[in-house]
Structures are given as structure tokens and as C-alpha cells.
Design a protein around this motif. Structure first.
Motif, PDB file in Angstrom:
ATOM      1  N   THR A   1       0.850  -1.187   0.000  1.00 52.72           N
ATOM      2  CA  THR A   1       0.000   0.000   0.000  1.00 52.72           C
ATOM      3  C   THR A   1       0.883   1.233   0.000  1.00 52.72           C
ATOM      4  O   THR A   1       1.690   1.434   0.905  1.00 52.72           O
ATOM      5  CB  THR A   1      -0.927   0.011   1.223  1.00 52.72           C
ATOM      6  N   VAL A   2       0.736   2.052  -1.040  1.00 51.89           N
ATOM      7  CA  VAL A   2       1.603   3.208  -1.250  1.00 51.89           C
ATOM      8  C   VAL A   2       0.761   4.410  -1.681  1.00 51.89           C
ATOM      9  O   VAL A   2      -0.371   4.251  -2.156  1.00 51.89           O
ATOM     10  CB  VAL A   2       2.663   2.898  -2.330  1.00 51.89           C
ATOM     11  N   PRO A   3       1.303   5.637  -1.541  1.00 52.66           N
ATOM     12  CA  PRO A   3       0.542   6.805  -1.987  1.00 52.66           C
ATOM     13  C   PRO A   3       0.595   6.996  -3.491  1.00 52.66           C
ATOM     14  O   PRO A   3      -0.235   7.688  -4.065  1.00 52.66           O
ATOM     15  CB  PRO A   3       1.238   7.957  -1.268  1.00 52.66           C
ATOM     16  N   SER A   4       1.577   6.360  -4.149  1.00 54.55           N
ATOM     17  CA  SER A   4       1.765   6.538  -5.581  1.00 54.55           C
ATOM     18  C   SER A   4       2.671   5.434  -6.091  1.00 54.55           C
ATOM     19  O   SER A   4       3.518   4.924  -5.345  1.00 54.55           O
ATOM     20  CB  SER A   4       2.397   7.905  -5.875  1.00 54.55           C
ATOM     21  N   LEU A   5       2.509   5.061  -7.364  1.00 54.46           N
ATOM     22  CA  LEU A   5       3.420   4.105  -7.971  1.00 54.46           C
ATOM     23  C   LEU A   5       4.699   4.789  -8.432  1.00 54.46           C
ATOM     24  O   LEU A   5       5.677   4.125  -8.784  1.00 54.46           O
ATOM     25  CB  LEU A   5       2.743   3.389  -9.152  1.00 54.46           C
ATOM     26  N   ASN A   6       4.703   6.122  -8.427  1.00 54.57           N
ATOM     27  CA  ASN A   6       5.889   6.906  -8.735  1.00 54.57           C
ATOM     28  C   ASN A   6       6.645   7.161  -7.431  1.00 54.57           C
ATOM     29  O   ASN A   6       6.096   6.992  -6.339  1.00 54.57           O
ATOM     30  CB  ASN A   6       5.500   8.227  -9.390  1.00 54.57           C
ATOM     31  N   PRO A   7       7.919   7.565  -7.503  1.00 49.95           N
ATOM     32  CA  PRO A   7       8.697   7.781  -6.271  1.00 49.95           C
ATOM     33  C   PRO A   7       8.008   8.722  -5.290  1.00 49.95           C
ATOM     34  O   PRO A   7       7.456   9.759  -5.667  1.00 49.95           O
ATOM     35  CB  PRO A   7      10.003   8.382  -6.797  1.00 49.95           C
ATOM     36  N   PHE A   8       8.036   8.344  -4.011  1.00 50.43           N
ATOM     37  CA  PHE A   8       7.435   9.123  -2.933  1.00 50.43           C
ATOM     38  C   PHE A   8       8.354   9.035  -1.724  1.00 50.43           C
ATOM     39  O   PHE A   8       9.195   8.117  -1.632  1.00 50.43           O
ATOM     40  CB  PHE A   8       6.035   8.603  -2.604  1.00 50.43           C
ATOM     41  N   PRO A   9       8.243   9.939  -0.757  1.00 47.39           N
ATOM     42  CA  PRO A   9       9.131   9.907   0.403  1.00 47.39           C
ATOM     43  C   PRO A   9       8.969   8.623   1.209  1.00 47.39           C
ATOM     44  O   PRO A   9       7.851   8.195   1.506  1.00 47.39           O
ATOM     45  CB  PRO A   9       8.693  11.127   1.225  1.00 47.39           C
ATOM     46  N   ALA A  10      10.088   8.016   1.576  1.00 45.86           N
ATOM     47  CA  ALA A  10      10.042   6.788   2.362  1.00 45.86           C
ATOM     48  C   ALA A  10       9.446   7.022   3.741  1.00 45.86           C
ATOM     49  O   ALA A  10       9.037   6.066   4.411  1.00 45.86           O
ATOM     50  CB  ALA A  10      11.443   6.196   2.485  1.00 45.86           C
TER      51      ALA A  10
END
Length: 285
Positions: free
Chosen positions: A38-47
Motif C-alpha cells: 500500500t503506497v501513496p503513488s506508484l511513482n517515487p514518494f518519500p520513504a
């Protein structure tokens, strides 16, 4: 309840998304891999995003494996949900299930440890360790931006592409991956087709009226979307299941359009073999 068992909030304005993940990682990785799906975006985001989601918790120091708890808790829960059996029978079955689950858990931890050693990577014990492991293995990619780590998931990679298996292990893993696809396809047929069912007094899957099969309307596209698989993969899986007699249809599965609906008949053995609504680690199944 473990942090990765809770619904996720936060993220960007569109909300969190599920990163595509190869089904095999559910069997191979520690339970907390669910956190990194579960992530906020499939593009790079802050760890730091996961810590922002749980600001009141020490998320990075959470253990990577679920705690099975005490056998007495399993017995107490079993007594709450089982009726008509004696306490002695319920306790015996609960202890057997506890032994099975903890045995599966131990086997998974041992196998995962071997993969870590072969990869030359430390065995992760905390959630932070696991993220570092995923980055080192290539299942996540990372980059530094203004002194901050940004990450993006690549969990779709097949374990065969990043882990070392010996000959026997490779044969077994190939069979397991085939089983994953069958389970996902069977679950999708049941869910997309809106199959009604119940469990009898002994906990066995049962179609209405005790029927041996059910016919539903589905499309390859809808099945693929629900299963999290390309519809072409679902097509191939249905062709295999048709050869085994687990499904049948009047259409030519090999050439039928992906988006069009068709009638599919599935046996109770196939549907009842996978009563969960998603793939689960062996000790949770």
C-alpha cells in the motif's frame, strides 16, 4: 492488532493505491510485506510516508513476522465460534490448528532466512530492515532527493529473477506459482460471478442445494482485474482448468474477446478448495 493489519489512510489527494505484486511474495516474504503493498503513488514518494500514516506508532521498529499469540487464545476463540461440539473436541482441533500454523510460520522463516543468506543480505527483523532488504533486492527502487530518500515499488518482479533456487526448489516454486494462479482465478470466478454458498455444520463449502457446479457470467477482463492478473494469464489458467474438468464453457476460451461476457461453469471442488477472498500466507490460510 499489527499495524499492517489496519486500513491505511493518508497519501496524496487521490488516496493510497495497491502496488502490483507478484503473488509468490505472499508466500516467501514476511507478513509485513503487506505494509509495502500500500503506497501513496506508484511513482517515487518519500520513504517517510508510512511513518506519517501512523504518527503515534514506532512503525519502523515493528517486527516483520506476525505474532501467532498463545494457544490458549486460539482455544478461547474457537469455543466462541463453534457450536454443537464438546469443549474437549474444540480444544483438540484448536491445538492442532495452532501447531499447523506455527509450524508453517517456522518453515517460512527458515526458508526466507536461507534466501537472505544466499543473496548476501542481512535477515530483516524490523519493518525498517525489510524496506532496506526490498531496496537491496530490487523489489523497490530508491533515489535521494534533497537529502531525503524517495522510493517506488517494483514488487511485480518474479522471485525467479532475484532469488537463487536449487533444482528441487525451482521445481517446487514453479508448482507453487501455478497453484497461486489457480487460487486467484478460482476466487475471481466466485467473487465476480457472485456465487452464493455456505458452509455446512462441519465447515465444508456447499453450493445451494448441494449442487456439484454453478454457472456464472464473467469476462476475462473482469476476472483479471479482480485477481490482479493480466486477463491473458487468466485465459491460460482457465484453459488448464478446463482440461482438468474443473471449468467448462460453450465458447472458445483461446480466442474469446477479453471484454465480452460468457457463461462459465465451475465445480464445487474448485470453488470450495479456495474459500478465502485473497491469497494468504500458509499459516493464515
Amino acid at each position: 492488532m499489527e499495524a499492517f493489519d489496519r486500513p491505511f489512510g493518508g497519501g496524496d489527494e487521490s488516496g493510497p493505491v495497491q502496488a502490483p505484486m507478484h503473488p509468490a511474495w505472499i508466500r516467501i516474504m514476511p507478513c509485513s510485506i503487506e505494509l509495502f503493498r500500500t503506497v501513496p503513488s506508484l511513482n517515487p514518494f518519500p520513504a517517510s510516508w508510512w511513518a506519517d500514516v501512523f504518527p503515534d506508532e514506532d512503525i519502523w521498529n515493528e517486527p516483520v513476522w506476525c505474532d501467532p499469540g498463545d494457544v490458549d487464545d486460539w482455544i478461547a476463540e474457537a469455543k466462541e465460534h463453534h457450536y454443537g461440539a464438546s469443549d474437549e473436541v474444540i480444544e483438540k482441533e484448536a491445538r492442532e490448528e495452532y501447531d499447523r500454523a506455527t509450524g508453517e510460520r517456522s518453515d517460512r522463516i527458515a526458508a526466507f532466512t536461507i534466501h537472505c543468506e544466499r543473496s548476501g543480505l542481512p535477515v530483516p527483523h524490523t519493518v525498517r530492515d525489510l524496506l532496506e532488504f526490498l531496496l537491496a533486492l530490487g523489489l523497490y527502487r530508491g533515489e535521494a532527493r534533497d537529502g531525503q530518500l524517495f522510493v517506488a515499488p517494483q514488487l511485480y518482479i518474479n522471485p525467479f529473477d532475484v532469488l537463487a533456487f536449487d533444482k528441487l526448489e525451482a521445481i517446487e516454486e514453479a508448482a507453487e506459482q501455478r497453484g497461486d494462479l489457480e487460487e486467484l482465478t478460482a476466487i475471481a470466478v466466485r467473487r465476480v460471478g457472485g456465487v452464493e454458498y455456505e458452509f455446512d455444520s462441519e465447515g465444508h463449502f456447499r453450493l445451494p442445494g448441494g449442487a456439484s457446479s454453478v454457472t456464472v457470467s464473467v469476462s476475462l477482463a473482469a476476472l483479471g482485474e479482480h485477481a490482479g492478473l493480466p486477463p491473458q494469464v487468466v485465459r491460460g489458467m482457465l484453459l488448464e482448468l478446463a482440461e482438468d474438468g474443473d471449468v467448462s464453457t460453450p465458447v472458445d476460451l483461446g480466442s474469446f474477446p477479453l471484454a465480452e461476457e460468457f457463461e462459465l461453469t465451475a465445480t464445487d471442488d474448485l470453488l470450495g478448495g479456495y474459500p478465502n477472498d485473497e491469497l494468504l500466507p500458509p499459516e493464515h490460510a
